[in-house]
Every structure is written in structure tokens, then in C-alpha cells.
Design an enzyme around this catalytic site. Structure first.
Site, PDB file in Angstrom:
ATOM      1  N   ASP A   1       9.335   2.177  -7.792  1.00  0.00           N
ATOM      2  CA  ASP A   1       8.326   1.507  -8.615  1.00  0.00           C
ATOM      3  C   ASP A   1       7.138   2.419  -8.885  1.00  0.00           C
ATOM      4  OD1 ASP A   1       7.675   1.470  -5.944  1.00  0.00           O
ATOM      5  OD2 ASP A   1       7.187  -0.652  -5.849  1.00  0.00           O
ATOM      6  N   HIS A   2       6.918   3.386  -7.993  1.00  0.00           N
ATOM      7  CA  HIS A   2       5.805   4.343  -8.097  1.00  0.00           C
ATOM      8  C   HIS A   2       5.954   5.311  -6.943  1.00  0.00           C
ATOM      9  CE1 HIS A   2       4.164   2.229  -4.666  1.00  0.00           C
ATOM     10  NE2 HIS A   2       4.326   1.101  -5.327  1.00  0.00           N
TER      11      HIS A   2
ATOM     12  N   HIS B   1      -1.455   4.839  -4.228  1.00  0.00           N
ATOM     13  CA  HIS B   1      -0.378   5.217  -5.138  1.00  0.00           C
ATOM     14  C   HIS B   1      -0.829   6.348  -6.046  1.00  0.00           C
ATOM     15  CE1 HIS B   1       1.304   0.803  -4.909  1.00  0.00           C
ATOM     16  NE2 HIS B   1       1.296   1.420  -3.749  1.00  0.00           N
TER      17      HIS B   1
ATOM     18  N   ASP C   1       7.348   2.894   1.080  1.00  0.00           N
ATOM     19  CA  ASP C   1       5.982   2.746   0.576  1.00  0.00           C
ATOM     20  C   ASP C   1       4.975   2.630   1.709  1.00  0.00           C
ATOM     21  OD1 ASP C   1       3.934   1.987  -1.518  1.00  0.00           O
ATOM     22  OD2 ASP C   1       4.012   0.090  -0.424  1.00  0.00           O
TER      23      ASP C   1
ATOM     24  N   HIS D   1       1.749   4.918   2.482  1.00  0.00           N
ATOM     25  CA  HIS D   1       0.371   4.442   2.634  1.00  0.00           C
ATOM     26  C   HIS D   1      -0.233   4.942   3.946  1.00  0.00           C
ATOM     27  CE1 HIS D   1      -0.272   1.869  -0.832  1.00  0.00           C
ATOM     28  NE2 HIS D   1       0.891   1.285  -0.644  1.00  0.00           N
TER      29      HIS D   1
ATOM     30  N   THR E   1       7.738  -6.880  -4.829  1.00  0.00           N
ATOM     31  CA  THR E   1       8.941  -6.518  -5.585  1.00  0.00           C
ATOM     32  C   THR E   1       9.949  -7.657  -5.674  1.00  0.00           C
ATOM     33  OG1 THR E   1       8.657  -4.170  -5.087  1.00  0.00           O
ATOM     34  CG2 THR E   1      10.857  -4.896  -5.746  1.00  0.00           C
TER      35      THR E   1
ATOM     36  N   GLU F   1      15.851  -3.673  -1.867  1.00  0.00           N
ATOM     37  CA  GLU F   1      14.613  -2.891  -1.808  1.00  0.00           C
ATOM     38  C   GLU F   1      14.465  -2.208  -0.456  1.00  0.00           C
ATOM     39  OE1 GLU F   1       9.815  -3.143  -2.673  1.00  0.00           O
ATOM     40  OE2 GLU F   1      10.761  -4.736  -1.497  1.00  0.00           O
TER      41      GLU F   1
ATOM     42  N   SER G   1       2.863  -2.272  -6.915  1.00  0.00           N
ATOM     43  CA  SER G   1       4.267  -2.671  -6.860  1.00  0.00           C
ATOM     44  C   SER G   1       4.545  -3.905  -7.711  1.00  0.00           C
ATOM     45  CB  SER G   1       4.681  -2.942  -5.412  1.00  0.00           C
ATOM     46  OG  SER G   1       4.648  -1.763  -4.645  1.00  0.00           O
TER      47      SER G   1
ATOM     48  N   ASP H   1      10.688   1.449  -2.777  1.00  0.00           N
ATOM     49  CA  ASP H   1       9.255   1.278  -3.005  1.00  0.00           C
ATOM     50  C   ASP H   1       8.499   2.527  -2.559  1.00  0.00           C
ATOM     51  OD1 ASP H   1       6.549   0.334  -3.077  1.00  0.00           O
ATOM     52  OD2 ASP H   1       7.297  -1.703  -2.854  1.00  0.00           O
TER      53      ASP H   1
END
Length: 468
Positions: free
Chosen positions: A334-335, A428, A292, A296, A164, A287, A111, A62
Site C-alpha cells: 500500500d506504501h 510513511h 508496516d 514504523h 486494509t 495481508e 494504509s 503493508d
């Protein structure tokens, strides 16, 4: 720091990537030997396409944009050698993935929309879990695998009802409806059976509630329940498993008693799913959730610790596929999160040495330092290097009344300055992400593709291998 797994990669992933390279870069046919090699490579590629995998392991990191993969290579580099050593990711790269959601959400995905695209083959709006813009439930690749008789499972470092994993398991119009999503984990069935044979991650607060205790309900249906890592070694492969090892998530890798906990979960869940599946096979979702979250938070130290956990997981899977060549492993993101920049403020350097000896995560250091009389010394001990006077002075403004995020920001500013790490956002971005794959039919995922293509290809491979 060196990378000891290239021998295995040379036999699996590099061989797969070489097939792709020969097909696209071989000399023209007036060289007979080169033409023969090109033809042989094409034949092998065609044979691999026809050999659909019995087992599929889908790994999502992620938030892991391309810069995270590059940063990890520098993070792991041995400074005593001239070359920058490669990592497990370098040998298995096959392509890229476009990440944009349905047009009603623009071009920057969250996500949930991205996981929905990769699990169902349908673009949806940001926040959608396993459903399209019409808010109707969609079949996921995990559902298809279950219908075809495969064992199914998931292991994540977030809570298991996060965006996810939820998007592979159930359908809901809003990713934040955690209680509803947890209920669906229990209530939704395929042919009267629960959706997954094994689920590992966090989520006590979502499964053990005053209005409904889902753990007890799963246990009543025959699931074994575990809540500590040391119980993983004793799970019964003939009985379904629910394992919850934390509340809202597992601890940060830097804070956990097991800093490579995704690796640990993977080493338990793969043999579990492989047991008694000689004819059926399995589908597994993994995952690395907190890459992620580090993005952030613009927290490069935590990001690299999470990447290291992922790298150890992938090394294990490379070795596993070498011993079990009927298994396909796919890894993508996912990004990308945070707009990570390796090198900032027009200064041509990036120095990972300042984040290689961290003792705890920045949030934990920020919380604990408030009770320390010598904040500068405590932070130096936790960071693994001595702060200079300017950095020590920057800590003087910190007090117990400050917002925790403001305290963390002061600490992260020291790290970002020392390493020369840049960030463009706390959200993101819309960049394409990397695609990695190895095992049978890995070349199917070569090149640039839409995130919906990931699901469509998995659906096809499942049907090819298992449809009766």
C-alpha cells in the site's frame, strides 16, 4: 540459505514475465526467427489477457517498499556462494504502483486511503475506509465478487478491522472507529448475506465487547468460531468461519508460536475457499500487516521476520497456482514505511548476519530484560551474537521507569549500527512500490500503474470471468 522453489517459478511466474520481456525487448524483424518468436509471444500474451481467472488472490504487504524486498534477498543469501541467491519475489515482479492519495491529503498515503484506492478504484483522503472524499460508501472488489456469486475471504496478521481489511469490507469515515467498523462487518449485507465466508486474523477486543458480542451474533447466524491455530485443520468448508487468534493483532513473527502464521492461515483459507467452487470461484484478501509495524518501529530484525512469513506464503501460492492454473495471484504494497536504507552513514556495507539468529522481537526483549540481572548477557542471547563492551555499557541507563519505546530505541540502535541499516522516518514515504503477479492475466498488471488501476483491473477481470 538457498531458495528451493525456482523450479515452480520457472513454470509459472518466469514464463509470464518472459512474455512481457519478449514483447518489449525482441530484436527487429529483419531476423526472421526473432520476429516469429516475438509474434508468438504477442499471441500468447493476447490469449492470456482473454483468459480471465476464476479465482483472484490479492496480497498486500503493508509498508513493503522496494528496499524491503532487496533487504530480504540479502537476508536470505548463502554467504558460502559467490552469487546472491534470488527469492520468490524476484521471479514474479511485473511492475510498480503509484501510491499517492487524494490531493487533499498530499502525496504521502496512509494504509486506509491506499487500500480504499486498491479496493474501489477511487482516490480518497488519509483515514478513509471504503469511501471517497464525499464520505459516501463505495463498492469494493470484494463486494463485486460476492455479488457475482464468488466465495470471499480474508486473512491478515493484524486485527481484521484494521485499515486494509476494513477498506475491502465496509465503509467508515475514520479508520480508528474500530467498534463501528466491527459492527459493520456483521451488520452490512449483500443480498441479505454476510460479506465474507471466512475471516481470519485478530480482534477479540473489537468483536467481544460489553455493549455487543459480535462473535456470538456471527455464531447465531451459523458461523463456526475458532480462536487457536490448531483448530484451522478441522474447519468445515461447508460452514462460514470467523477465526480470531489474538486481541489487537497476532504476535510478532519473532514472538509467535508459529513464526510463519500468515503462511499457516493461507494454507487453511485457500482450500476452504476452493471447496465447492467449481463454477463460482473465490476472491481472497491476504495481508502481511506487520511489515508496516516493523517499519514504523525502525526494527529491521522484525521486518525481515515478517518478510520471511510473507515469502513462505508466496512460495505456497506459487505451488498452488501451478496445480490450479485458473487462479491469479497479485502482490503489492500500500506504501513504503520507515524510509528503509540498506547501507547507511556513507559506509558501503550492509550485514544481515546480525539479524539472522534473533530469538524474540525487540519489544519483547526490551520488556523482559528489565527483570534480568545480567542485561548484557540476556540481550546477547536473544540477539544471537555477543555484545561488545560499548554496547553492554549502553544498556546501563535502562531501568523500569523508562518509557518502553526509549528502551527499544537503545536496542534497535545496536542492531542498526551492527547491520548498518538506515531509516529516514518513523512514518510513511511517497515512493512507488513493487507489483508482483502470476497466473492467468498476470500481464495485465505489468508496468507502472496507479493504485486505483489495481481495483479497476480486478473489477474487469471479475466481470469477464463471472458476469452472466
Amino acid at each position: 540459505m538457498t531458495t528451493p522453489y525456482l523450479t515452480a517459478l520457472s513454470r509459472i511466474a518466469i514464463a509470464t514475465v518472459s512474455i512481457l520481456s519478449v514483447a518489449s525487448c525482441a530484436p527487429v524483424a529483419d531476423d526472421v526467427n526473432a520476429a516469429t518468436k516475438q509474434k508468438d509471444a504477442a499471441n500468447v500474451s493476447a490469449q492470456q489477457s482473454a483468459a480471465a481467472p476464476k479465482n483472484i488472490i490479492m496480497v498486500i504487504a503493508d509498508g513493503m517498499g522496494p528496499a524491503y524486498v532487496s533487504a530480504y534477498r540479502y537476508f536470505m543469501d548463502n554467504p558460502d556462494t559467490e552469487a546472491v541467491e534470488t527469492t520468490v519475489f524476484d521471479g514474479i515482479l511485473v511492475g510498480t504502483v503509484r501510491t499517492y492519495p487524494h490531493q487533499q491529503s498530499g502525496v504521502v498515503t496512509d494504509s486506509a486511503a491506499s487500500a480504499t484506492a486498491m479496493s474501489t478504484g477511487v482516490k480518497s483522503y488519509n483515514g478513509a475506509v471504503g469511501m471517497g472524499v464525499d464520505k459516501q460508501p463505495l463498492e469494493t472488489v470484494l463486494h463485486r465478487a460476492h455479488k457475482l456469486g464468488l466465495k470471499t475471504g480474508l486473512a491478515v496478521t493484524s486485527h481484521i478491522v484494521h485499515a486494509t481489511p476494513a477498506s475491502y469490507m465496509v465503509a467508515n469515515e475514520a479508520r480508528g472507529n474500530y467498534a463501528q467498523i466491527a459492527d459493520s462487518f456483521y451488520d452490512d449485507r449483500i443480498n441479505g448475506e454476510h460479506l465474507a465466508d471466512i475471516m481470519l486474523g485478530a480482534g477479540w477486543g473489537h468483536f467481544i465487547r460489553e455493549d455487543r458480542n459480535l462473535v456470538e451474533l456471527f455464531q447465531a447466524d451459523g458461523y463456526q468460531y475458532i480462536d487457536s491455530y490448531d483448530q484451522l485443520s478441522s474447519i468445515d468448508p461447508s460452514v462460514p468461519v470467523l477465526g480470531l487468534f489474538g486481541d489487537g493483532s497476532l504476535p510478532w513473527a519473532l514472538d509467535d508460536i508459529d513464526p510463519t502464521r500468515l503462511h499457516t492461515l493461507t494454507k487453511a483459507i485457500v482450500p476452504y475457499l476452493a471447496a465447492d467452487t467449481q463454477d463460482s470461484g473465490y476472491f481472497l484478501l491476504l495481508e502481511a500487516s506487520q511489515v508496516d509495524w516493523a517499519g514504523h518501529g525502525n526494527d529491521i530484525a522484525s521486518a525481515m521476520a515478517e518478510m520471511h512469513d510473507l515469502a513462505k506464503t508466496m512460495e505456497y501460492l506459487v505451488d498452488y497456482v501451478e496445480a490450479h492454473p485458473d487462479t491469479l495471484v497479485i502482490l503489492t504494497a500500500d506504501h513504503s514505511t520507515g524510509g528503509l536504507t540498506i547501507g547507511a552513514v556513507s559506509d558501503y556495507r550492509w550485514d544481515a548476519s546480525y539479524i539472522q539468529n534473533f530469538k524474540k522481537s525487540v519489544p519483547t526483549i526490551a520488556a523482559n530484560m528489565l527483570t534480568e540481572t545480567d542485561k548484557g548477557q540476556y540481550v546477547s542471547d536473544m540477539f544471537g551474537f555477543a555484545l561488545n563492551q560499548q554496547e553492554i555499557d549502553s544498556l546501563d541507563v535502562i531501568n523500569a521507569d523508562m518509557n518502553p519505546r526509549a528502551v527499544q530505541a537503545i536496542l534497535k540502535d545496536i542492531i542498526n549500527t551492527r547491520t548498518n541499516t538506515g531509516w529516514t522516518t518513523s512514518g510513511h514515504t511517497a515512493v512507488d512500490v513493487d507489483m508482483f503477479a502470476f497466473g492467468p492475466s498476470a500481464q495485465v498488471f505489468a508496468g507502472n500503474q496507479n493504485n486505483t488501476d489495481v481495483a479497476e483491473k480486478i473489477f474487469t477481470l471479475l466481470d469477464q470471468a463471472h458476469k452472466k
